[in-house]
Motif scaffolding. Structure first.
Motif, PDB file in Angstrom:
ATOM      1  N   GLU A 155      -8.887   0.635  -0.784  1.00  0.00           N
ATOM      2  CA  GLU A 155      -9.494   1.922  -0.413  1.00  0.00           C
ATOM      3  C   GLU A 155      -9.641   2.072   1.100  1.00  0.00           C
ATOM      4  O   GLU A 155      -9.252   3.088   1.685  1.00  0.00           O
ATOM      5  CB  GLU A 155     -10.877   2.081  -1.086  1.00  0.00           C
ATOM      6  CG  GLU A 155     -11.497   3.446  -0.815  1.00  0.00           C
ATOM      7  CD  GLU A 155     -12.944   3.591  -1.292  1.00  0.00           C
ATOM      8  OE1 GLU A 155     -13.516   4.675  -1.075  1.00  0.00           O
ATOM      9  OE2 GLU A 155     -13.508   2.636  -1.861  1.00  0.00           O
ATOM     10  N   GLU A 196      -8.105   0.357   3.424  1.00  0.00           N
ATOM     11  CA  GLU A 196      -6.772   0.325   4.059  1.00  0.00           C
ATOM     12  C   GLU A 196      -6.097   1.691   3.994  1.00  0.00           C
ATOM     13  O   GLU A 196      -5.426   2.116   4.938  1.00  0.00           O
ATOM     14  CB  GLU A 196      -5.900  -0.739   3.393  1.00  0.00           C
ATOM     15  CG  GLU A 196      -6.184  -2.151   3.930  1.00  0.00           C
ATOM     16  CD  GLU A 196      -5.615  -3.252   3.051  1.00  0.00           C
ATOM     17  OE1 GLU A 196      -4.660  -2.973   2.301  1.00  0.00           O
ATOM     18  OE2 GLU A 196      -6.144  -4.382   3.117  1.00  0.00           O
ATOM     19  N   ARG A 197      -6.277   2.391   2.867  1.00  0.00           N
ATOM     20  CA  ARG A 197      -5.689   3.734   2.709  1.00  0.00           C
ATOM     21  C   ARG A 197      -6.305   4.689   3.733  1.00  0.00           C
ATOM     22  O   ARG A 197      -5.602   5.450   4.401  1.00  0.00           O
ATOM     23  CB  ARG A 197      -5.940   4.242   1.282  1.00  0.00           C
ATOM     24  CG  ARG A 197      -5.089   5.441   0.892  1.00  0.00           C
ATOM     25  CD  ARG A 197      -5.151   5.747  -0.595  1.00  0.00           C
ATOM     26  NE  ARG A 197      -6.530   6.019  -1.056  1.00  0.00           N
ATOM     27  CZ  ARG A 197      -7.201   5.209  -1.852  1.00  0.00           C
ATOM     28  NH1 ARG A 197      -6.652   4.087  -2.287  1.00  0.00           N
ATOM     29  NH2 ARG A 197      -8.430   5.504  -2.229  1.00  0.00           N
ATOM     30  N   ASP A 236      -4.386   6.513   7.107  1.00  0.00           N
ATOM     31  CA  ASP A 236      -4.365   7.970   7.330  1.00  0.00           C
ATOM     32  C   ASP A 236      -5.083   8.385   8.606  1.00  0.00           C
ATOM     33  O   ASP A 236      -4.998   9.538   9.030  1.00  0.00           O
ATOM     34  CB  ASP A 236      -5.030   8.705   6.144  1.00  0.00           C
ATOM     35  CG  ASP A 236      -4.240   8.515   4.846  1.00  0.00           C
ATOM     36  OD1 ASP A 236      -3.056   8.130   4.947  1.00  0.00           O
ATOM     37  OD2 ASP A 236      -4.808   8.721   3.755  1.00  0.00           O
TER      38      ASP A 236
END
Length: 509
Positions: free
Chosen positions: A132, A134-135, A139
């Motif tokens: 989570e 890392e995502r 972005d």
């Protein structure tokens, strides 16, 4: 105003030693450049979540790569790290989140159940480290560098282990932590850029965070993480990775000395540092005989960033002592009974250990009374009793609160423990005072039996052993055997728990 950030420890290494291995965890190897890139990306994600300089962000993670990355990411945004101890119950985590005023909890999946339950109860947002986070980082726009802070701005809030009750948040500044890391690396210990250190101490605790992570990286050396300490695994990993530096608490040194006999090979250790609790001289001797490496014992508290004193190559090491004060720090002995002022005592006299210098905290978060009680005349009162000899070596005798008064005489548990630790059947021991009709308090030894000796130890035999080696008022009249001693967050034995456990034996003798 002078500006400074803990984040500079990682940022400067990325500039000076970009390709040097910073971190090893299992198969994962990250250079300083990669580590700083991760931290900047995560800092960008935090900024996107609304984290601003001065905000408090709680961090709950074991010794995996996620911890240092998130730690430096929080620091880079100018926010304050609130490390959460991993053995806390949901209600204890709730206390930390609420008391610190944290606006966000970064939580490792392994701690998700406890962390999420606590965060939901107090309405704090949770982001799970790993996929989570890392995502979100992928972005986000990475931060170009770290946010500059005033040197005295808060960097970390450590919740003290609460041996006296409800945990309090000790506020440490960027200056406190950067100076402690720097002085540990370059003055107290001889840390070199090509060193490889084992990170087995919990990073959420002041000792692991400053001495293992920040000091090792301040010197540009490599940190090998061990998420769960196991002596045999630690020895194997140290041999495998060429580790030459080990920081540990006494319980770790006990386990390593015992496991050394069964190991195929032993690491070649150059620097070993012990802290967190007093190191019995018998343990130091056992470890040094097994590994052929010297242990430098030190002393500190969350409130002192944490290191205040350590045995240093510069002054020579003296077993049974905590060495000399760190560079730029003063440690003295004050009259313990005088609480409203600090009255320093002459050399050799027993009193309360007091500390002042760049390592002393800003105070307890939201607790001015507790801060005023601890900070007197510019000195931090540690609550520990000790002495200073003519060569400047300091020695901790005991906690002020742990002294046993038997028949009007003071008994210092540490002295009794040192004697019992030399018995071949004793692996660990904690000495406490229990209520007694005749003497007011009676000396009780709570013993974890060791593998040595002939079978299970005998209470009478241990009492006799101590009786031959200690004054008549000091040896333990009561002996209790346990499989393990209760340990607090910093691996200190929780004597209050033992006192509560055995107090209901009443006046049984």
């Amino acid at each position: 105003m002078a500006t400074l950030s803990v984040a500079a420890i990682l940022a400067e290494n990325a500039r000076r030693r970009p390709d040097r291995t910073a971190l090893v965890e299992g198969d994962l190897r990250l250079t300083f450049a990669e580590m700083w890139r991760r931290a900047r990306a995560q800092a960008g994600a935090l900024a996107g979540l609304g984290v601003r300089p001065g905000d408090r962000v709680a961090l709950m993670a074991p010794n995996t790569a996620e911890f240092p990355a998130a730690y430096y990411a929080i620091a880079a945004t100018g926010a304050v790290v609130v490390p959460v101890h991993l053995l806390l119950s949901p209600s204890e985590v709730e206390h930390v989140l609420k008391d610190s005023g944290a606006t966000l909890l970064l939580c490792h999946p392994a701690q998700a159940a406890t962390g999420t339950a606590a965060a939901e109860a107090v309405g704090v947002r949770v982001v799970t480290l790993g996929a989570e986070f890392e995502r979100l980082a992928a972005d986000a726009e990475p931060l170009r560098s770290y946010e500059t802070r005033d040197a005295d701005d808060p960097a970390v809030v450590f919740y003290t282990s609460g041996t006296t009750g409800v945990p309090k948040g000790a506020v440490l500044s960027h200056l406190n932590l950067v100076m402690n890391a720097t002085v540990n690396a370059f003055d107290a210990n001889d840390i070199r850029a090509d060193d490889i250190a084992l990170g087995a101490l919990p990073l959420f605790h002041a000792f692991g965070q400053t001495v293992s992570m920040n000091s090792v990286w301040r010197a540009g050396a490599t940190l090998v993480l061990l998420p769960r300490f196991d002596a045999a695994r630690a020895i194997g990993l140290m041999v495998e990775e060429g580790v030459n530096t080990f920081h540990g608490v006494p319980t770790m040194f006990v386990a390593l000395a015992a496991a050394a006999a069964d190991a195929d090979a032993l690491p070649e250790l150059r620097v070993c540092v012990s802290g967190g609790a007093p190191l019995p001289v018998a343990v130091l001797e056992r470890f040094e005989a097994a590994f052929g490496a010297r242990i430098y014992e030190g002393y500190g508290l969350s409130e002192t960033s944490p290191t205040a004193t350590v045995n240093q190559p510069w002054f020579g090491a003296r077993p049974g002592t905590i060495g000399h004060p760190l560079w730029g720090v003063e440690v003295e002995i004050a009259r313990a009974e005088t609480e409203d002022r600090v009255e320093l005592l002459p050399v050799g006299e027993l009193g309360e250990v007091v500390v002042r210098g760049h390592n002393v905290f800003s105070g307890y978060l939201g607790r001015p009374e507790a801060t005023a009680e601890a900070m007197v005349d510019g000195w931090f009162r540690t609550g520990d009793l000790g002495t200073k000899d003519e060569d400047g070596f300091l020695r901790i005798v005991d906690r002020k609160k742990d002294v046993i008064i038997r028949g009007g005489f003071n008994v210092y548990p540490r002295e009794v423990e040192e004697v019992l630790m030399r018995h071949p059947s004793v692996a660990q021991v904690a000495v406490i005072g229990l209520p007694d009709e005749l003497h007011g308090e009676e000396v009780c030894a709570v013993v974890v039996p060791g593998p040595g000796g002939d079978g299970a130890p005998d209470a009478g035999a241990l009492t006799e052993w101590a009786k031959e080696r200690l004054g008549r008022h000091k040896y333990p009249r009561r002996v209790r055997f346990v499989e393990e001693l209760p340990l607090g967050p910093s691996m200190k034995v929780l004597k209050r728990e033992l006192r509560a456990r055995y107090a209901d034996e009443g006046m049984a003798r």
